[in-house]
Design a protein around this motif. Structure first.
Motif, PDB file in Angstrom:
ATOM      1  N   LYS A 108       0.846  -1.201   0.000  1.00  0.00           N
ATOM      2  CA  LYS A 108       0.000   0.000   0.000  1.00  0.00           C
ATOM      3  C   LYS A 108       0.880   1.248   0.000  1.00  0.00           C
ATOM      4  O   LYS A 108       2.040   1.198   0.389  1.00  0.00           O
ATOM      5  CB  LYS A 108      -0.938  -0.008   1.202  1.00  0.00           C
ATOM      6  CG  LYS A 108      -0.211  -0.048   2.539  1.00  0.00           C
ATOM      7  CD  LYS A 108      -1.176  -0.359   3.659  1.00  0.00           C
ATOM      8  CE  LYS A 108      -0.530  -0.402   5.001  1.00  0.00           C
ATOM      9  NZ  LYS A 108       0.522  -1.378   5.177  1.00  0.00           N
ATOM     10  N   ASN A 126     -17.385  -1.669  -0.768  1.00  0.00           N
ATOM     11  CA  ASN A 126     -17.327  -2.502   0.444  1.00  0.00           C
ATOM     12  C   ASN A 126     -16.473  -1.764   1.463  1.00  0.00           C
ATOM     13  O   ASN A 126     -15.722  -0.856   1.121  1.00  0.00           O
ATOM     14  CB  ASN A 126     -16.756  -3.893   0.150  1.00  0.00           C
ATOM     15  CG  ASN A 126     -15.336  -3.828  -0.376  1.00  0.00           C
ATOM     16  OD1 ASN A 126     -14.484  -3.154   0.185  1.00  0.00           O
ATOM     17  ND2 ASN A 126     -15.067  -4.521  -1.471  1.00  0.00           N
ATOM     18  N   THR A 127     -16.605  -2.169   2.702  1.00  0.00           N
ATOM     19  CA  THR A 127     -15.791  -1.567   3.767  1.00  0.00           C
ATOM     20  C   THR A 127     -15.654  -2.564   4.908  1.00  0.00           C
ATOM     21  O   THR A 127     -16.478  -3.464   5.069  1.00  0.00           O
ATOM     22  CB  THR A 127     -16.393  -0.225   4.250  1.00  0.00           C
ATOM     23  OG1 THR A 127     -15.475   0.399   5.147  1.00  0.00           O
ATOM     24  CG2 THR A 127     -17.736  -0.405   4.897  1.00  0.00           C
ATOM     25  N   ASN A 157      -3.821  -0.958  -5.483  1.00  0.00           N
ATOM     26  CA  ASN A 157      -4.583  -1.614  -6.539  1.00  0.00           C
ATOM     27  C   ASN A 157      -5.500  -0.696  -7.338  1.00  0.00           C
ATOM     28  O   ASN A 157      -6.665  -1.034  -7.564  1.00  0.00           O
ATOM     29  CB  ASN A 157      -5.421  -2.774  -5.963  1.00  0.00           C
ATOM     30  CG  ASN A 157      -4.606  -3.718  -5.118  1.00  0.00           C
ATOM     31  OD1 ASN A 157      -3.469  -4.025  -5.452  1.00  0.00           O
ATOM     32  ND2 ASN A 157      -5.167  -4.165  -4.012  1.00  0.00           N
ATOM     33  N   SER A 216     -11.936   1.568 -10.038  1.00  0.00           N
ATOM     34  CA  SER A 216     -11.938   1.444  -8.580  1.00  0.00           C
ATOM     35  C   SER A 216     -10.532   1.488  -8.013  1.00  0.00           C
ATOM     36  O   SER A 216      -9.551   1.271  -8.721  1.00  0.00           O
ATOM     37  CB  SER A 216     -12.621   0.132  -8.155  1.00  0.00           C
ATOM     38  OG  SER A 216     -11.850  -0.980  -8.571  1.00  0.00           O
ATOM     39  N   ASP A 248      -8.541   0.552  -4.012  1.00  0.00           N
ATOM     40  CA  ASP A 248      -8.650   0.097  -2.625  1.00  0.00           C
ATOM     41  C   ASP A 248      -8.001   1.120  -1.707  1.00  0.00           C
ATOM     42  O   ASP A 248      -6.904   1.618  -1.991  1.00  0.00           O
ATOM     43  CB  ASP A 248      -7.966  -1.259  -2.436  1.00  0.00           C
ATOM     44  CG  ASP A 248      -8.658  -2.369  -3.195  1.00  0.00           C
ATOM     45  OD1 ASP A 248      -9.888  -2.273  -3.417  1.00  0.00           O
ATOM     46  OD2 ASP A 248      -7.986  -3.349  -3.554  1.00  0.00           O
ATOM     47  N   THR A 249      -8.678   1.448  -0.616  1.00  0.00           N
ATOM     48  CA  THR A 249      -8.135   2.357   0.390  1.00  0.00           C
ATOM     49  C   THR A 249      -8.032   1.610   1.710  1.00  0.00           C
ATOM     50  O   THR A 249      -8.853   0.744   2.010  1.00  0.00           O
ATOM     51  CB  THR A 249      -9.022   3.606   0.574  1.00  0.00           C
ATOM     52  OG1 THR A 249     -10.294   3.223   1.083  1.00  0.00           O
ATOM     53  CG2 THR A 249      -9.185   4.358  -0.741  1.00  0.00           C
ATOM     54  N   THR A 298     -13.250  -0.136  -0.684  1.00  0.00           N
ATOM     55  CA  THR A 298     -13.027  -0.030  -2.114  1.00  0.00           C
ATOM     56  C   THR A 298     -13.891   1.102  -2.641  1.00  0.00           C
ATOM     57  O   THR A 298     -15.111   1.102  -2.427  1.00  0.00           O
ATOM     58  CB  THR A 298     -13.374  -1.343  -2.837  1.00  0.00           C
ATOM     59  OG1 THR A 298     -12.537  -2.382  -2.328  1.00  0.00           O
ATOM     60  CG2 THR A 298     -13.177  -1.221  -4.345  1.00  0.00           C
ATOM     61  N   VAL A 358     -15.368   3.166  -5.831  1.00  0.00           N
ATOM     62  CA  VAL A 358     -15.670   3.077  -7.252  1.00  0.00           C
ATOM     63  C   VAL A 358     -16.080   4.466  -7.713  1.00  0.00           C
ATOM     64  O   VAL A 358     -16.900   5.119  -7.059  1.00  0.00           O
ATOM     65  CB  VAL A 358     -16.805   2.065  -7.541  1.00  0.00           C
ATOM     66  CG1 VAL A 358     -17.123   2.022  -9.029  1.00  0.00           C
ATOM     67  CG2 VAL A 358     -16.433   0.678  -7.026  1.00  0.00           C
TER      68      VAL A 358
END
Length: 156
Positions: A9, A65-66, A88, A93, A95-96, A116, A118
């Motif tokens: 990350k 999602n989370t 990613n 989208s 990812d965080t 994620t 979007v």
């Protein structure tokens, strides 16, 4: 079940936040739902800082999602440092990931989570290509401030 935070990350933003009296629940610690607000604030402030706004009339981010891994309870009073990482980036989208620490205990994660994002059209909700500032993150090497190691997670 614990969701794993990837090693690959990239740290992109840090935001200081206070622990408010109203963040606590009847058990005397920060309510679990508030951690999601802390993560949201980190994402929103990052997007606003880098692009000038979170969304426009035409497009913006939504959450696909989370999740949150809770390690230790946060209690009032206190100040937090919420660190936002990304990984990613795809076509639509990204990812965080977030680490939540007390300011007086640097490096000690009280919770970690992620979402994620979007990028979508406001008009029809359909995915759109990520804005340039997010696409530019693809392929950048992961980094931590000052060469720090990621915080050790309980049970590892």
């Amino acid at each position: 079940m614990r969701f794993e935070i990837p090693d690959h990350k990239l740290l992109v933003h840090e935001v200081p936040l206070p622990i408010l009296w109203g963040d606590m629940d009847s058990l005397g610690h920060v309510n679990n739902t508030v951690y999601f607000r802390y993560m949201e604030q980190a994402r929103v402030s990052w997007i606003a800082a880098i692009s000038g706004q979170v969304n426009s009339e035409d497009e913006g981010p939504v959450i696909a999602n989370t999740f949150c891994n809770f390690y230790r309870p946060l209690v009032f009073p206190g100040s937090l440092v919420v660190k936002l990482y990304v990984a990613n980036p795809g076509r639509t989208s990204i990812d965080t990931f977030v680490s939540i620490e007390r300011a007086d205990e640097p490096g000690a994660a009280y919770a970690e989570g992620g979402a994620t994002l979007v990028w979508v059209s406001i008009k029809d909700g359909r995915p759109l290509p990520l804005p340039g500032f997010m696409r530019a993150l693809e392929g950048l090497p992961p980094k931590l401030p000052g060469g720090e190691s990621p915080p050790a997670l309980p049970g590892r």
